[in-house]
Design a protein around this motif. Sequence first.
Motif, PDB file in Angstrom:
ATOM      1  N   LEU A  39       0.820  -1.208   0.000  1.00 51.12           N
ATOM      2  CA  LEU A  39       0.000   0.000   0.000  1.00 51.12           C
ATOM      3  C   LEU A  39       0.857   1.262   0.000  1.00 51.12           C
ATOM      4  O   LEU A  39       0.705   2.136  -0.848  1.00 51.12           O
ATOM      5  N   VAL A  40       1.793   1.346   0.930  1.00 49.38           N
ATOM      6  CA  VAL A  40       2.499   2.618   1.149  1.00 49.38           C
ATOM      7  C   VAL A  40       3.577   2.893   0.113  1.00 49.38           C
ATOM      8  O   VAL A  40       4.025   4.035  -0.011  1.00 49.38           O
ATOM      9  N   LYS A  41       3.963   1.903  -0.668  1.00 49.03           N
ATOM     10  CA  LYS A  41       4.977   2.141  -1.697  1.00 49.03           C
ATOM     11  C   LYS A  41       4.503   3.141  -2.742  1.00 49.03           C
ATOM     12  O   LYS A  41       5.313   3.703  -3.479  1.00 49.03           O
ATOM     13  N   PHE A  42       3.191   3.378  -2.807  1.00 48.70           N
ATOM     14  CA  PHE A  42       2.650   4.301  -3.781  1.00 48.70           C
ATOM     15  C   PHE A  42       2.648   5.754  -3.306  1.00 48.70           C
ATOM     16  O   PHE A  42       2.307   6.651  -4.071  1.00 48.70           O
ATOM     17  N   GLY A  43       3.025   6.009  -2.050  1.00 49.55           N
ATOM     18  CA  GLY A  43       3.080   7.378  -1.554  1.00 49.55           C
ATOM     19  C   GLY A  43       4.115   8.185  -2.343  1.00 49.55           C
ATOM     20  O   GLY A  43       5.202   7.699  -2.636  1.00 49.55           O
ATOM     21  N   PRO A  44       3.789   9.427  -2.706  1.00 50.37           N
ATOM     22  CA  PRO A  44       4.689  10.212  -3.549  1.00 50.37           C
ATOM     23  C   PRO A  44       5.951  10.666  -2.822  1.00 50.37           C
ATOM     24  O   PRO A  44       5.937  10.948  -1.627  1.00 50.37           O
ATOM     25  N   THR A  45       7.039  10.690  -3.575  1.00 50.59           N
ATOM     26  CA  THR A  45       8.317  11.238  -3.126  1.00 50.59           C
ATOM     27  C   THR A  45       8.874  12.084  -4.257  1.00 50.59           C
ATOM     28  O   THR A  45       8.383  12.040  -5.380  1.00 50.59           O
ATOM     29  N   SER A  46       9.910  12.829  -3.980  1.00 43.61           N
ATOM     30  CA  SER A  46      10.562  13.639  -5.000  1.00 43.61           C
ATOM     31  C   SER A  46      11.208  12.724  -6.044  1.00 43.61           C
ATOM     32  O   SER A  46      12.010  11.848  -5.704  1.00 43.61           O
ATOM     33  N   MET A  47      10.837  12.904  -7.291  1.00 42.61           N
ATOM     34  CA  MET A  47      11.395  12.137  -8.408  1.00 42.61           C
ATOM     35  C   MET A  47      11.265  10.632  -8.205  1.00 42.61           C
ATOM     36  O   MET A  47      12.088   9.862  -8.675  1.00 42.61           O
ATOM     37  N   ASN A  48      10.238  10.228  -7.496  1.00 40.45           N
ATOM     38  CA  ASN A  48       9.984   8.820  -7.216  1.00 40.45           C
ATOM     39  C   ASN A  48      11.156   8.128  -6.519  1.00 40.45           C
ATOM     40  O   ASN A  48      11.327   6.916  -6.618  1.00 40.45           O
ATOM     41  N   GLN A  49      11.933   8.915  -5.791  1.00 39.21           N
ATOM     42  CA  GLN A  49      12.996   8.307  -4.992  1.00 39.21           C
ATOM     43  C   GLN A  49      12.361   7.363  -3.984  1.00 39.21           C
ATOM     44  O   GLN A  49      11.307   7.656  -3.431  1.00 39.21           O
ATOM     45  N   SER A  50      13.009   6.263  -3.744  1.00 32.86           N
ATOM     46  CA  SER A  50      12.519   5.288  -2.768  1.00 32.86           C
ATOM     47  C   SER A  50      13.674   4.855  -1.876  1.00 32.86           C
ATOM     48  O   SER A  50      14.116   3.706  -1.921  1.00 32.86           O
ATOM     49  N   PRO A  51      14.159   5.788  -1.037  1.00 28.91           N
ATOM     50  CA  PRO A  51      15.337   5.474  -0.230  1.00 28.91           C
ATOM     51  C   PRO A  51      15.050   4.694   1.045  1.00 28.91           C
ATOM     52  O   PRO A  51      15.985   4.225   1.694  1.00 28.91           O
ATOM     53  N   LEU A  52      13.784   4.537   1.418  1.00 28.06           N
ATOM     54  CA  LEU A  52      13.483   3.853   2.671  1.00 28.06           C
ATOM     55  C   LEU A  52      13.876   2.387   2.596  1.00 28.06           C
ATOM     56  O   LEU A  52      13.547   1.684   1.636  1.00 28.06           O
ATOM     57  N   ARG A  53      14.586   1.924   3.623  1.00 26.04           N
ATOM     58  CA  ARG A  53      14.896   0.511   3.786  1.00 26.04           C
ATOM     59  C   ARG A  53      14.452   0.113   5.184  1.00 26.04           C
ATOM     60  O   ARG A  53      14.588   0.893   6.135  1.00 26.04           O
ATOM     61  N   VAL A  54      13.920  -1.098   5.312  1.00 25.67           N
ATOM     62  CA  VAL A  54      13.323  -1.556   6.571  1.00 25.67           C
ATOM     63  C   VAL A  54      13.997  -2.856   7.000  1.00 25.67           C
ATOM     64  O   VAL A  54      14.082  -3.805   6.212  1.00 25.67           O
ATOM     65  N   VAL A  55      14.469  -2.875   8.228  1.00 28.98           N
ATOM     66  CA  VAL A  55      14.999  -4.094   8.841  1.00 28.98           C
ATOM     67  C   VAL A  55      13.982  -4.541   9.882  1.00 28.98           C
ATOM     68  O   VAL A  55      13.715  -3.811  10.851  1.00 28.98           O
ATOM     69  N   LEU A  56      13.395  -5.721   9.678  1.00 30.96           N
ATOM     70  CA  LEU A  56      12.442  -6.270  10.635  1.00 30.96           C
ATOM     71  C   LEU A  56      13.204  -7.111  11.663  1.00 30.96           C
ATOM     72  O   LEU A  56      13.932  -8.035  11.293  1.00 30.96           O
TER      73      LEU A  56
END
Length: 196
Positions: A39-56
């Motif tokens: 769901l949340v991967k579609f939230g807008p960022t600048s230039m579609n940057q996707s820098p978030l990384r998650v360690v569970l």
Amino acid sequence: MSLVLDPAAQDLLFREARTANTFTDEPVTDEQIQAIYDLVKFGPTSMNQSPLRVVLVRSPEARERLVQHMAEGNQKKTATAPLVAILAADNEFHEELPELFPHFPQAKDAFFGDRAVREGSAALNAALQAAYFIIGVRAAGLAAGPMTGVDFAGIQKEFLDDDHTPFVVINIGKPGPDAWFPRSPRLAYDDVVTTV
């Protein structure tokens, strides 16, 4: 009211959103986290940057390693939450831009060749994505307990590498007894918004 989102959804995502301090022992599944991300991967960022990384952090051994880097007031919460997520900014996010921003693949080098520029952009856009992640946790019917009372340098050394900058740790699960502190005040519209 001029909002189109159903009032119950407004309450779930925002008005009732609080930082949870206790959790039940009901597990948070990989399927729930996958659904949140999808769901949340579609939230807008600048230039579609996707820098978030998650360690569970799931295993008892990893949990023990994490708890030692939490501020004293956060240690028990982190030790007992069903799931803990370390959110970090990937400072090499620009390597993905030719795929994520295909109409301008040169953006990778044209805008983000300099490490300091990348780090600043990664920090901002990962923070946007972290906010979406918290809202997604709420949308899944779970509670989030974001914390910044953390030894981030220690967490980076323990769980990440020099290209990933951790910036928040989030406890996730169903809220437990006395999960919420009293609601703190918010600023009024006129204190925040100025029209020029």
